[in-house]
Every structure is written in structure tokens, then in C-alpha cells.
Design a protein around this motif. Structure first.
Motif, PDB file in Angstrom:
ATOM      1  N   UNK A  30       0.829  -1.198   0.000  1.00 36.80           N
ATOM      2  CA  UNK A  30       0.000   0.000   0.000  1.00 36.80           C
ATOM      3  C   UNK A  30       0.869   1.255   0.000  1.00 36.80           C
ATOM      4  N   UNK A  31       0.430   2.232  -0.755  1.00 38.56           N
ATOM      5  CA  UNK A  31       1.157   3.498  -0.874  1.00 38.56           C
ATOM      6  C   UNK A  31       0.277   4.613  -0.332  1.00 38.56           C
ATOM      7  N   UNK A  32       0.863   5.525   0.430  1.00 38.81           N
ATOM      8  CA  UNK A  32       0.126   6.672   0.957  1.00 38.81           C
ATOM      9  C   UNK A  32       0.839   7.952   0.562  1.00 38.81           C
ATOM     10  N   UNK A  33       0.057   8.976   0.268  1.00 34.71           N
ATOM     11  CA  UNK A  33       0.625  10.265  -0.119  1.00 34.71           C
ATOM     12  C   UNK A  33       0.266  10.597  -1.553  1.00 34.71           C
ATOM     13  N   UNK A  34       1.253  11.084  -2.306  1.00 34.76           N
ATOM     14  CA  UNK A  34       1.035  11.477  -3.701  1.00 34.76           C
ATOM     15  C   UNK A  34       2.050  10.765  -4.593  1.00 34.76           C
ATOM     16  N   UNK A  35       1.580  10.334  -5.760  1.00 36.73           N
ATOM     17  CA  UNK A  35       2.475   9.701  -6.728  1.00 36.73           C
ATOM     18  C   UNK A  35       2.356  10.433  -8.057  1.00 36.73           C
ATOM     19  N   UNK A  36       3.396  10.298  -8.855  1.00 39.69           N
ATOM     20  CA  UNK A  36       3.401  10.872 -10.196  1.00 39.69           C
ATOM     21  C   UNK A  36       3.284   9.717 -11.185  1.00 39.69           C
ATOM     22  N   UNK A  37       2.176   9.679 -11.902  1.00 37.39           N
ATOM     23  CA  UNK A  37       2.016   8.641 -12.923  1.00 37.39           C
ATOM     24  C   UNK A  37       2.686   9.123 -14.199  1.00 37.39           C
ATOM     25  N   UNK A  38       3.715   8.386 -14.619  1.00 40.01           N
ATOM     26  CA  UNK A  38       4.518   8.823 -15.765  1.00 40.01           C
ATOM     27  C   UNK A  38       4.254   7.994 -17.019  1.00 40.01           C
ATOM     28  N   UNK A  39       3.298   7.090 -16.948  1.00 38.55           N
ATOM     29  CA  UNK A  39       2.969   6.291 -18.122  1.00 38.55           C
ATOM     30  C   UNK A  39       1.987   5.194 -17.773  1.00 38.55           C
ATOM     31  N   UNK A  40       1.315   4.670 -18.789  1.00 35.13           N
ATOM     32  CA  UNK A  40       0.397   3.540 -18.618  1.00 35.13           C
ATOM     33  C   UNK A  40       0.499   2.667 -19.861  1.00 35.13           C
ATOM     34  N   UNK A  41       0.611   1.368 -19.645  1.00 37.87           N
ATOM     35  CA  UNK A  41       0.867   0.443 -20.747  1.00 37.87           C
ATOM     36  C   UNK A  41      -0.098  -0.736 -20.678  1.00 37.87           C
ATOM     37  N   UNK A  42      -0.432  -1.274 -21.836  1.00 30.59           N
ATOM     38  CA  UNK A  42      -1.248  -2.483 -21.882  1.00 30.59           C
ATOM     39  C   UNK A  42      -0.401  -3.727 -21.635  1.00 30.59           C
ATOM     40  N   UNK A  43       0.896  -3.594 -21.795  1.00 30.17           N
ATOM     41  CA  UNK A  43       1.818  -4.711 -21.568  1.00 30.17           C
ATOM     42  C   UNK A  43       2.584  -4.498 -20.270  1.00 30.17           C
ATOM     43  N   UNK A  44       2.528  -5.475 -19.389  1.00 25.38           N
ATOM     44  CA  UNK A  44       3.293  -5.372 -18.144  1.00 25.38           C
ATOM     45  C   UNK A  44       4.794  -5.339 -18.437  1.00 25.38           C
ATOM     46  N   UNK A  45       5.213  -6.039 -19.473  1.00 22.53           N
ATOM     47  CA  UNK A  45       6.633  -6.055 -19.831  1.00 22.53           C
ATOM     48  C   UNK A  45       7.138  -4.652 -20.137  1.00 22.53           C
ATOM     49  N   UNK A  46       6.347  -3.881 -20.891  1.00 19.39           N
ATOM     50  CA  UNK A  46       6.734  -2.508 -21.215  1.00 19.39           C
ATOM     51  C   UNK A  46       6.772  -1.643 -19.958  1.00 19.39           C
ATOM     52  N   UNK A  47       5.785  -1.847 -19.080  1.00 17.38           N
ATOM     53  CA  UNK A  47       5.747  -1.069 -17.841  1.00 17.38           C
ATOM     54  C   UNK A  47       6.963  -1.376 -16.971  1.00 17.38           C
ATOM     55  N   UNK A  48       7.315  -2.639 -16.878  1.00 19.82           N
ATOM     56  CA  UNK A  48       8.470  -3.014 -16.058  1.00 19.82           C
ATOM     57  C   UNK A  48       9.772  -2.497 -16.666  1.00 19.82           C
TER      58      UNK A  48
ATOM     59  N   UNK B  20      10.076   0.310 -18.329  1.00 22.37           N
ATOM     60  CA  UNK B  20      10.121   1.731 -17.958  1.00 22.37           C
ATOM     61  C   UNK B  20      10.512   1.888 -16.491  1.00 22.37           C
ATOM     62  N   UNK B  21      10.018   0.991 -15.650  1.00 22.05           N
ATOM     63  CA  UNK B  21      10.374   1.017 -14.228  1.00 22.05           C
ATOM     64  C   UNK B  21      11.878   0.844 -14.031  1.00 22.05           C
ATOM     65  N   UNK B  22      12.440  -0.104 -14.748  1.00 15.30           N
ATOM     66  CA  UNK B  22      13.878  -0.347 -14.609  1.00 15.30           C
ATOM     67  C   UNK B  22      14.686   0.885 -15.009  1.00 15.30           C
ATOM     68  N   UNK B  23      14.257   1.543 -16.077  1.00 12.51           N
ATOM     69  CA  UNK B  23      14.957   2.754 -16.526  1.00 12.51           C
ATOM     70  C   UNK B  23      14.934   3.825 -15.432  1.00 12.51           C
ATOM     71  N   UNK B  24      13.758   4.031 -14.835  1.00 10.85           N
ATOM     72  CA  UNK B  24      13.618   5.066 -13.811  1.00 10.85           C
ATOM     73  C   UNK B  24      14.329   4.672 -12.517  1.00 10.85           C
TER      74      UNK B  24
END
Length: 273
Positions: A200-218, A220-224
């Protein structure tokens, strides 16, 4: 001559039908004896090879029957079952890549489920989920559906998709015949809830992208993450389909989230939970 051929064909069909009946009755010794006698006079008969493979007591001899069937009759209806048997043997031997190669031409529920298990063993959870979804769509019985849902549950759990995993656990509990699996399903569901609570996350987050493929999302996560950001993938259902949002944060205040967002383009600042 034609009458003789037709008569021989009828006798052969009757023999194999009797083998099948004995097999289904659990009279394996009798079935094996009849199949063995039949195969001596019909060494290349596809059905004879298949049943001998099913009934042979020696594993290697059984595999030879399946391999001969596939070599002589690759397009025969029983070839799919023979490939499945060979793939099951390879899976037990933990030759998971070989399982994938063996099942590439099979399109039935048991084959998709075994394919999914092999992909999970190779750490390819997204592909495993796709295989189990195909198994679910081709399920011909409640047992088939349950097998596919259990696979989806495990693939999502191992892949960190805890909300999806919990949904499949609930679906599996509704399937007829799931009572025998209730302890396992309850255990998996509890684990999903623990994982969700711990993430669970509390506070504020910055959504920097949304993908239909989990592979693409992961990816992007690795890059960040490599750039020093705290980041995670959040799964959401949009129109009944999963989307994977990439969140940076959390930040305790909206102002801090806004400052962090200036490093990105096309972002959304979200209050969570």
C-alpha cells in the motif's frame, strides 16, 4: 479381396475399441496384452502405437511409441496427445525449453496449461498468463477451468500482480469441484491480501505512463529505478482489460510531487490510496 480388407479393418477397429474399454475400466494388464498382440500384426498403426504408449510399463518404450507415431503420422488426431505425453515427460525432467518446442503445435486445454507451467518455470510470467488464458477459453469441463484458473493465479502471484491473482482465486472458488482445492486457494488468497497490504502506498504519486503490456511497464520502471527514482507498477482494470501504470513516489505532499513531475512530460499527480 475388397471384402477381406474391409473385414480386417472392422476386426482392427473392434480390437482397439476393446483396448480402450479395458483401459477405461482400469484393467490395464488385459488392455496392454491386447494392444501388444495387435501391434505385432499392425506395427505402424497410429492408434495401436498410441495405446501401446499409454499402456507400456517401461517409460522409454512408451516414449518410443509416441515418437514413432509422431514421425509417421504428424498430422494424425492422436499426435497432439502423443506430443502432450512427451512434453509431460520433459517437464518432469525440468527441460522446460524443450516443453515449449514440443507443444508449439498443440491447441488444447491440457497443452496450454502445461505450456503455462513451463513458462512460469522459466520466469516468463506474462507469457504464462497468456497460455493459461487460452487454456481457460478452451476449457471443456469444470476441471479444465479450475486447472487454468489455478495457473493464472500462480502466474499473477509470481509476477507481482496481486489484485489479479486474488480475482482468479475468487473465480476458482466458484468453479464446481473446487472444494478439494479450497485449502490451497484460501492460502493463495491470504498471501495475495498480505502482499497487497504490504504494498500500500500513501501520499502522492506521479504517474509517468500507462501500458497495456506489463513487460513494457516493467522496462520503464527499470529505466527510472536506474536513474534513482522510487518507482512501482500499479495494475488497473480499464474497460475490463488490465493496464499497467508506472508510478514514481510516493511523496508526502502534493507540492513535492508537483516538483518531481517537472522532470517528466504528460504526467498525472494522484492522491493514494
Amino acid at each position: 479381396m475388397l471384402e477381406f480388407i474391409l473385414l480386417a479393418s472392422c476386426v482392427s477397429a473392434g480390437t482397439l475399441e476393446h483396448v480402450r474399454e479395458l483401459f477405461e475400466a482400469g484393467r490395464y494388464g488385459e488392455a496392454r496384452s491386447k494392444a501388444e498382440v495387435y501391434l505385432r500384426s499392425h506395427p505402424d498403426d497410429p492408434e495401436g502405437l498410441y495405446w501401446m504408449g499409454e499402456l507400456e510399463g517401461n517409460v522409454r518404450a512408451s516414449l518410443r511409441c509416441y515418437e514413432r507415431l509422431l514421425r509417421l503420422y504428424p498430422a494424425h488426431p492422436l499426435s497432439a496427445k502423443a506430443r502432450l505425453r512427451l512434453a509431460q515427460y520433459l517437464y518432469v525432467r525440468r527441460e522446460y525449453s524443450a516443453v515449449l518446442r514440443k507443444l508449439k503445435e498443440n491447441f488444447d486445454n491440457p497443452s496450454f496449461c502445461l505450456l503455462g507451467r513451463a513458462l512460469m518455470a522459466l520466469g516468463r510470467y506474462e507469457r504464462a498468463g497468456e497460455a493459461f488464458l487460452k487454456a481457460l477459453s478452451s476449457a471443456g469441463s469444470s476441471e479444465d477451468s479450475l486447472r487454468a484458473l489455478l495457473g493464472l493465479l500462480d502466474a499473477c502471484l509470481l509476477g507481482g500482480l496481486y489484485e489479479e491473482a486474488l480475482r482468479y482465486a475468487d473465480m476458482a472458488m466458484e468453479v464446481r469441484g473446487s472444494k478439494d482445492w479450497s485449502a490451497l486457494l484460501s492460502e493463495r488468497a491470504s498471501l495475495c491480501r498480505e502482499k497487497l497490504k504490504g504494498s500500500e502506498v500513501e501520499g502522492y504519486v506521479v504517474q509517468v505512463g500507462a501500458f497495456q503490456s506489463r513487460t513494457q511497464a516493467e522496462r520503464r520502471c527499470r529505466e527510472l529505478r536506474d536513474a534513482g527514482y522510487r518507482v512501482r507498477v500499479k495494475e488497473k482494470l480499464v474497460g475490463g482489460k488490465p493496464w499497467y501504470a508506472v508510478w514514481v513516489g510516493p511523496y508526502p505532499t502534493k507540492e513535492e510531487a508537483r516538483r518531481a513531475s517537472q522532470a517528466f512530460s504528460e504526467v498525472w499527480i494522484l492522491k493514494v490510496p
